[in-house]
Design an enzyme around this catalytic site. Structure first.
Site, PDB file in Angstrom:
ATOM      1  N   THR A 193       7.979   8.142   6.363  1.00  0.00           N
ATOM      2  CA  THR A 193       6.945   7.561   5.497  1.00  0.00           C
ATOM      3  C   THR A 193       6.416   6.220   5.999  1.00  0.00           C
ATOM      4  OG1 THR A 193       8.645   6.523   4.112  1.00  0.00           O
ATOM      5  CG2 THR A 193       7.853   8.699   3.452  1.00  0.00           C
ATOM      6  N   LYS A 194       6.980   5.692   7.085  1.00  0.00           N
ATOM      7  CA  LYS A 194       6.521   4.399   7.588  1.00  0.00           C
ATOM      8  C   LYS A 194       5.131   4.518   8.221  1.00  0.00           C
ATOM      9  CE  LYS A 194      10.194   1.846   6.671  1.00  0.00           C
ATOM     10  NZ  LYS A 194      11.036   2.750   5.870  1.00  0.00           N
TER      11      LYS A 194
END
Length: 382
Positions: A193-194
């Site tokens: 999700t970064k």
């Protein structure tokens, strides 16, 4: 999109669709080589990340948590050594200090940026301070130029937690200084999700200009071995695999564009909040002068936060709380002796912050719906 469609806090499938063909080529390239752990793909990614950050070295590892562990291991911390950091962050920032045998010392944060305050850091320095570990929270860099020289003069290491802030920068001494390039070392997470995420776990340590740190981290990630089966010290097993490196090399080429898209999403939120008359009821995130926020999360402060989150969830809008309990109040750190009230800003933020949907592919009409629901909750903008 219908009114009943759920709006996610992030949607990895939309992003994958944009790079699917490139990723498939990269993955097949690795499969053809059958070289899966470290190797040429990881070495190429390390060079590309180092060039992007404008640092001398970057060392891939298995996760962002391991990046922190390895960077702190390279400092040879001992029991009684202190590391100053923030209580308003993800758990790993502080657990990595304790896993290295040192004592976390907390300093409170700024209510506007959510980042650790420079003056509070300097006030907490003692003869036992070995390192300062600031977190560039939610995508915005701390103003490290305010403390860097002082720390260097005292022989205190500066380790940046950049897990949420790859691509963020500050103008320092007339040049762009990216997160991970200002301190002695920077620690990155490539969790999916970064802003720059892989399709599994991955991490990296950037080393500004100290070749000894670079070699030490390389050795520590493979059980402390300088060469195979010859161990200079006891390290850990934290190797970045080639498949993730190949995927990251593809995604790195798009990072700047995706970060700009996140900034556009953030600007649109601000415009919509103003149009709906919400700025007296919620506080949007602020970009510190001299810096570039890359909005890993879009975190507002909201009155009646818990009620608002429940209201949004019932109407199909996903939001998240980062973080509901500051680390100085976590049970596992009770031995440190902190109590409620010791860090009032961090505690206030824990009661007020709410992360709204944020990802490059978030549609304008989805943002409008998010803001309309917030306005409905507060009974404004009608």
């Amino acid at each position: 999109m219908t009114e009943n469609t759920k709006i996610p806090s992030f949607d990895l499938t939309r992003n994958y669709a944009r790079v699917k063909e490139e990723v498939n080529v990269a993955v097949l390239r690795v499969l053809d080589t059958q070289h899966f752990i470290l190797g040429p793909e990881v070495e190429a990614l390390e060079k590309e990340i180092a060039a992007y950050l404008e640092v001398k070295n970057a060392v891939g590892c298995a996760s962002g948590t391991d990046a922190l562990v390895l960077a702190l291991m390279a400092l040879d911390l001992k029991p009684g050594d202190e590391v100053i950091t923030t209580p308003f962050t993800f758990f790993a920032t502080v657990s990595c200090i304790t896993r290295n045998g040192a004592t976390p010392v907390f300093a409170d944060v700024d209510p506007v940026t959510y980042n650790i305050k420079s003056e509070d850091i300097l006030a907490k320095i003692t003869p036992r301070t070995r390192a300062v570990l600031p977190v560039h929270l939610f995508g915005q860099m701390c103003p490290l130029e305010e403390i860097k020289d002082e720390l260097k003069s005292r022989g205190i290491a500066l380790i940046e937690d950049c897990a949420q802030a790859i691509g963020a920068h500050r103008m320092i001494d007339g040049r762009v200084a990216r997160s991970g390039s200002v301190g002695d070392m920077g620690c990155f997470s490539f969790f999916p999700t970064k802003n720059l995420g892989c399709y599994g776990d991955g991490g990296m340590v950037s080393i500004a200009d100290n070749p000894e740190f670079a070699q030490r981290v390389k050795n520590l990630r493979v059980h402390g071995a300088g060469k195979t089966y010859f161990h200079e010290e006891v390290g850990i097993n934290s190797r970045l695999d080639a498949l993730q490196a190949a995927i990251l090399r593809v995604r790195l080429r798009h990072l700047e564009g995706w970060n700009e898209e996140r900034r556009i999403v953030a600007e649109r939120y601000m415009t919509l909040f103003a149009e709906k008359g919400l700025l007296e009821l919620i506080t949007p995130p602020a970009e510190l002068a001299g810096g570039r926020h890359v909005y890993h999360q879009y975190v507002i402060r909201a009155q009646r936060r818990d009620e608002l989150q429940k209201f949004l969830d019932e109407r199909g809008v996903t939001s998240r709380v980062y973080y509901p309990l500051p680390l100085h109040l976590q049970h596992c750190f009770s031995y440190l002796g902190y109590a409620k009230g010791d860090f009032p800003v961090s505690e206030m933020l824990a009661d007020e912050v709410l992360a709204l949907p944020m990802f490059p592919e978030l549609l304008p009409e989805e943002q409008e719906r998010v803001v309309n629901e917030i306005a409905d909750f507060y009974g404004v903008g009608k």
